[in-house]
Design an enzyme around this catalytic site. Sequence first.
Site, mmCIF file in Angstrom:
data_model
loop_
_atom_site.group_PDB
_atom_site.id
_atom_site.type_symbol
_atom_site.label_atom_id
_atom_site.label_comp_id
_atom_site.label_asym_id
_atom_site.label_seq_id
_atom_site.Cartn_x
_atom_site.Cartn_y
_atom_site.Cartn_z
ATOM 1 N N GLY A 66 33.330 38.528 43.314
ATOM 2 C CA GLY A 66 33.093 37.932 44.572
ATOM 3 C C GLY A 66 31.691 37.448 45.076
ATOM 4 N N SER B 252 43.763 42.000 40.540
ATOM 5 C CA SER B 252 43.311 42.088 42.064
ATOM 6 C C SER B 252 41.697 41.354 42.113
ATOM 7 C CB SER B 252 43.148 43.432 42.867
ATOM 8 O OG SER B 252 42.604 43.943 42.042
ATOM 9 N N ASN B 253 41.314 41.215 41.110
ATOM 10 C CA ASN B 253 40.286 40.617 41.184
ATOM 11 C C ASN B 253 40.484 38.978 41.799
ATOM 12 O OD1 ASN B 253 38.254 41.541 38.801
ATOM 13 N ND2 ASN B 253 38.805 42.386 40.923
ATOM 14 N N GLN C 217 42.259 36.978 43.608
ATOM 15 C CA GLN C 217 41.954 36.578 45.601
ATOM 16 C C GLN C 217 41.072 35.989 45.772
ATOM 17 O OE1 GLN C 217 40.430 38.672 47.548
ATOM 18 N NE2 GLN C 217 41.007 38.476 49.367
ATOM 19 N N ARG C 218 39.830 36.453 45.008
ATOM 20 C CA ARG C 218 38.550 36.031 45.592
ATOM 21 C C ARG C 218 37.030 35.548 44.376
ATOM 22 N NH1 ARG C 218 39.102 40.995 45.576
ATOM 23 N NH2 ARG C 218 38.009 41.993 44.649
ATOM 24 N N LYS D 60 34.172 40.651 32.491
ATOM 25 C CA LYS D 60 33.992 40.015 33.108
ATOM 26 C C LYS D 60 32.529 38.593 32.543
ATOM 27 C CE LYS D 60 35.483 41.517 37.102
ATOM 28 N NZ LYS D 60 35.000 42.161 39.010
ATOM 29 N N ASP E 14 28.498 46.097 45.105
ATOM 30 C CA ASP E 14 29.570 45.878 46.027
ATOM 31 C C ASP E 14 29.179 47.545 46.617
ATOM 32 O OD1 ASP E 14 30.830 46.974 44.612
ATOM 33 O OD2 ASP E 14 33.136 46.532 44.303
ATOM 34 N N ASN E 15 28.160 48.533 46.560
ATOM 35 C CA ASN E 15 28.133 49.959 46.696
ATOM 36 C C ASN E 15 27.093 49.936 46.492
ATOM 37 O OD1 ASN E 15 27.112 50.655 43.136
ATOM 38 N ND2 ASN E 15 28.116 49.388 43.228
ATOM 39 N N CYS F 102 35.293 46.887 48.432
ATOM 40 C CA CYS F 102 36.334 46.125 48.387
ATOM 41 C C CYS F 102 37.794 47.027 48.146
ATOM 42 C CB CYS F 102 35.768 45.208 47.691
ATOM 43 S SG CYS F 102 35.018 43.806 48.594
ATOM 44 N N CYS G 59 44.221 57.716 44.828
ATOM 45 C CA CYS G 59 43.758 56.562 47.111
ATOM 46 C C CYS G 59 43.604 55.121 45.757
ATOM 47 C CB CYS G 59 42.827 56.592 47.353
ATOM 48 S SG CYS G 59 41.308 56.617 46.740
#
Length: 361
Positions: free
Chosen positions: A39, A67-68, A70-71, A84, A128-129, A186, A325
């Site tokens: 993102g 799901s990636n 979306q942004r 990627k 993101d971590n 995210c 999850c």
Amino acid sequence: MLTTDELGRYNRHLLIPEFGLAGQERLKAARVLVIGCGGLGSPILLYLAAAGVGTLGIIDGDRVDESNLQRQILYGTESIGKAKVEETAKRLQSLNPFCTIEPYFEQLTSKNALGILEKYDLIIDGSDNFPTRYLVNDACLLLNKPLIYGAIYRFEGQVAIFNYQNSPNYRDLFPTPPPPELAPNCAEAGVLGVLPGIIGSLQANEAIKLLAGIGEPLVGKLFVMDALTLTTRIIKIPRLPARFIIDKLIDYDEFCGIKTPDWEMEVTPEQLAEMLKNNLDFQLIDVREANEYAVDNLGGELMPLSVLTDFTGQISREKMVVIHCQSGMRSQKAIQQLREQQGFMNLKNLKGGLAAFRKMH
């Protein structure tokens, strides 16, 4: 020196008195490494390539997931399942053939970080971590590289510049990492799709300012934005009086409290698929929230982690129980909680969570 074609391409930069030819030549001579093509990495890389940064390094070991989209605006539907960095390299080369793209299809680790980062003038963190953020920060300190930091969470974004001319670093802002259960990415917490576009663009803006030697960069300051109210503030980052001494790279998962699960407590997506196909007798539990379950689920029993203690009487102690999850973090926390507080010994975590299971298909 800029070629005739480059002079035409970058004309709007050259018209700016504060930027001009000198600023554009500095961009062309620069070598920038972007950590992550997600993102934040998408707008960072697109704008830096368009601006004419001479060499862009990109490192990411992930593949494009539905799901990636979306942004992560680097990719289209046809990119799903592809690496990627490979998709990014093609997109950037198409955008600006004058840029040299150096892709690394791997995860950044303590073993490869110094060797990769030392080749670049400026590092931009689009991860993101927390383990990666501390790793990147410490590697930049050891190599004396400036670092542009960005972070997003639901509706909030942050930007800062660390380690520039002996300025504060990431550890001055966050001396210790939060507990893993309080630091969702995210995939766990969600993020407003346009937010990484805004924050990533601001990171690219700060990079251009640093490289071109213009303006007042966010050195020693943290920019914070709330997209819901469209309010912003800038916080001065003080240098800690007793600073953590960095003399080597460490195990950052361990430092951030992320435990490597016992393999005997895990089920892979492939194994779960076989178990479902063969109708094996086991209990499947989903510990996400109800709104997540409504969007997509594997048919398991919904027992949100936030109220898990209300469901302990419904969890089998005799047969295998597989808990999942979205990415495997909350389910790991649920298993730890049930083992320590209730004595359950028959629980297994779905490795990578629902995201990994869907990616397999």
